[in-house]
Scaffold this motif. Structure first.
Motif, PDB file in Angstrom:
ATOM      1  N   ALA A  28     -47.967 -36.807 -11.531  1.00  0.00           N
ATOM      2  CA  ALA A  28     -47.488 -37.674 -10.452  1.00  0.00           C
ATOM      3  C   ALA A  28     -48.660 -38.118  -9.585  1.00  0.00           C
ATOM      4  O   ALA A  28     -49.524 -37.320  -9.239  1.00  0.00           O
ATOM      5  CB  ALA A  28     -46.447 -36.953  -9.607  1.00  0.00           C
ATOM      6  N   GLY A  29     -48.677 -39.426  -9.267  1.00  0.00           N
ATOM      7  CA  GLY A  29     -49.704 -39.975  -8.390  1.00  0.00           C
ATOM      8  C   GLY A  29     -51.015 -40.315  -9.075  1.00  0.00           C
ATOM      9  O   GLY A  29     -51.900 -40.892  -8.443  1.00  0.00           O
ATOM     10  N   VAL A  65     -48.204 -45.713 -12.461  1.00  0.00           N
ATOM     11  CA  VAL A  65     -48.217 -44.442 -11.740  1.00  0.00           C
ATOM     12  C   VAL A  65     -46.799 -43.886 -11.710  1.00  0.00           C
ATOM     13  O   VAL A  65     -45.851 -44.604 -11.405  1.00  0.00           O
ATOM     14  CB  VAL A  65     -48.753 -44.612 -10.305  1.00  0.00           C
ATOM     15  CG1 VAL A  65     -48.673 -43.313  -9.539  1.00  0.00           C
ATOM     16  CG2 VAL A  65     -50.172 -45.132 -10.314  1.00  0.00           C
ATOM     17  N   LYS A  66     -46.689 -42.602 -12.045  1.00  0.00           N
ATOM     18  CA  LYS A  66     -45.409 -41.892 -11.974  1.00  0.00           C
ATOM     19  C   LYS A  66     -45.350 -41.161 -10.637  1.00  0.00           C
ATOM     20  O   LYS A  66     -46.348 -40.586 -10.198  1.00  0.00           O
ATOM     21  CB  LYS A  66     -45.318 -40.895 -13.138  1.00  0.00           C
ATOM     22  CG  LYS A  66     -44.027 -40.104 -13.178  1.00  0.00           C
ATOM     23  CD  LYS A  66     -43.888 -39.307 -14.468  1.00  0.00           C
ATOM     24  CE  LYS A  66     -44.710 -38.058 -14.454  1.00  0.00           C
ATOM     25  NZ  LYS A  66     -44.404 -37.158 -15.593  1.00  0.00           N
ATOM     26  N   ASP A  67     -44.172 -41.189  -9.997  1.00  0.00           N
ATOM     27  CA  ASP A  67     -44.032 -40.437  -8.743  1.00  0.00           C
ATOM     28  C   ASP A  67     -43.444 -39.053  -9.030  1.00  0.00           C
ATOM     29  O   ASP A  67     -43.173 -38.709 -10.178  1.00  0.00           O
ATOM     30  CB  ASP A  67     -43.229 -41.219  -7.698  1.00  0.00           C
ATOM     31  CG  ASP A  67     -41.764 -41.413  -8.053  1.00  0.00           C
ATOM     32  OD1 ASP A  67     -41.224 -40.694  -8.932  1.00  0.00           O
ATOM     33  OD2 ASP A  67     -41.132 -42.303  -7.439  1.00  0.00           O
ATOM     34  N   SER A  71     -40.172 -41.565 -11.504  1.00  0.00           N
ATOM     35  CA  SER A  71     -40.084 -43.031 -11.539  1.00  0.00           C
ATOM     36  C   SER A  71     -41.484 -43.615 -11.693  1.00  0.00           C
ATOM     37  O   SER A  71     -42.459 -43.048 -11.208  1.00  0.00           O
ATOM     38  CB  SER A  71     -39.449 -43.568 -10.260  1.00  0.00           C
ATOM     39  OG  SER A  71     -38.127 -43.103 -10.140  1.00  0.00           O
ATOM     40  N   TRP A  72     -41.559 -44.774 -12.349  1.00  0.00           N
ATOM     41  CA  TRP A  72     -42.840 -45.422 -12.618  1.00  0.00           C
ATOM     42  C   TRP A  72     -42.975 -46.733 -11.859  1.00  0.00           C
ATOM     43  O   TRP A  72     -42.000 -47.444 -11.645  1.00  0.00           O
ATOM     44  CB  TRP A  72     -42.971 -45.708 -14.107  1.00  0.00           C
ATOM     45  CG  TRP A  72     -43.173 -44.482 -14.932  1.00  0.00           C
ATOM     46  CD1 TRP A  72     -42.208 -43.653 -15.445  1.00  0.00           C
ATOM     47  CD2 TRP A  72     -44.418 -43.935 -15.350  1.00  0.00           C
ATOM     48  NE1 TRP A  72     -42.784 -42.632 -16.142  1.00  0.00           N
ATOM     49  CE2 TRP A  72     -44.142 -42.785 -16.116  1.00  0.00           C
ATOM     50  CE3 TRP A  72     -45.747 -44.311 -15.158  1.00  0.00           C
ATOM     51  CZ2 TRP A  72     -45.146 -42.006 -16.677  1.00  0.00           C
ATOM     52  CZ3 TRP A  72     -46.752 -43.538 -15.725  1.00  0.00           C
ATOM     53  CH2 TRP A  72     -46.445 -42.402 -16.462  1.00  0.00           C
ATOM     54  N   THR A  73     -44.225 -47.053 -11.480  1.00  0.00           N
ATOM     55  CA  THR A  73     -44.577 -48.311 -10.838  1.00  0.00           C
ATOM     56  C   THR A  73     -45.809 -48.862 -11.539  1.00  0.00           C
ATOM     57  O   THR A  73     -46.742 -48.114 -11.841  1.00  0.00           O
ATOM     58  CB  THR A  73     -44.914 -48.089  -9.340  1.00  0.00           C
ATOM     59  OG1 THR A  73     -43.749 -47.552  -8.701  1.00  0.00           O
ATOM     60  CG2 THR A  73     -45.316 -49.378  -8.658  1.00  0.00           C
ATOM     61  N   LEU A  90     -40.480 -49.926 -11.668  1.00  0.00           N
ATOM     62  CA  LEU A  90     -39.812 -50.024 -12.959  1.00  0.00           C
ATOM     63  C   LEU A  90     -38.548 -49.174 -12.961  1.00  0.00           C
ATOM     64  O   LEU A  90     -38.481 -48.161 -12.269  1.00  0.00           O
ATOM     65  CB  LEU A  90     -40.744 -49.544 -14.075  1.00  0.00           C
ATOM     66  CG  LEU A  90     -42.083 -50.263 -14.185  1.00  0.00           C
ATOM     67  CD1 LEU A  90     -42.952 -49.602 -15.249  1.00  0.00           C
ATOM     68  CD2 LEU A  90     -41.895 -51.733 -14.498  1.00  0.00           C
ATOM     69  N   VAL A  91     -37.572 -49.593 -13.745  1.00  0.00           N
ATOM     70  CA  VAL A  91     -36.342 -48.829 -13.933  1.00  0.00           C
ATOM     71  C   VAL A  91     -36.445 -48.139 -15.285  1.00  0.00           C
ATOM     72  O   VAL A  91     -36.717 -48.786 -16.301  1.00  0.00           O
ATOM     73  CB  VAL A  91     -35.097 -49.746 -13.883  1.00  0.00           C
ATOM     74  CG1 VAL A  91     -33.840 -48.965 -14.215  1.00  0.00           C
ATOM     75  CG2 VAL A  91     -34.989 -50.407 -12.516  1.00  0.00           C
TER      76      VAL A  91
END
Length: 131
Positions: A28-29, A65-67, A71-73, A90-91
């Motif tokens: 994450a991050g 990036v995954k939180d 979830s991904w952005t 992203l969904v």
């Protein structure tokens, strides 16, 4: 290299899973360059809008990036200045069949479409429009 409607192109490496859960191992991050070898690049000759996020026409380097919740952005940066230009959430959905090689896919009709990344049984996607 993916070319959609002559105005959006991606260039990226396509690593294979080879029995690994690479997305599950992502911390994450920590930015991921979305592929193998050189960074993933996007060139668009149209202004794009991902949900409420605007991405002006131009060339970008993309990372994901995954939180902490999984979830991904996708983050678009200027390749020259390294400045962040846009963040596209992203969904995530689960695929029925596993995708062995990392795949970026653009689908669409007219000025609307979907950007999707698929690897293993994970699909992370967002809609977009082009002007």
């Amino acid at each position: 290299l993916v070319d959609i409607s002559n105005y959006v192109m991606f260039e990226y490496g396509r690593p294979s899973l080879a029995g690994r859960d690479m997305l599950g191992q992502a911390k994450a991050g920590t930015p991921w360059r979305m592929g193998a070898g050189s960074p993933t690049s996007l060139k668009t000759e149209a202004d794009l809008t991902f949900g409420s996020v605007a991405l002006p026409k131009g060339s970008y380097v993309l990372t994901a990036v995954k939180d902490e919740k999984g979830s991904w952005t996708v983050i678009a940066t200027n390749p020259d200045t390294k400045a962040k230009v846009a963040e596209m959430p992203l969904v995530s959905t689960t695929l029925k069949d596993s995708v062995e090689q990392f795949t970026i896919e653009l689908t669409g009709k007219g000025s609307a479409g979907e950007f999707a990344m698929m690897w293993g049984t994970s699909k992370m996607a967002t809609g977009f429009t082009a002007k």
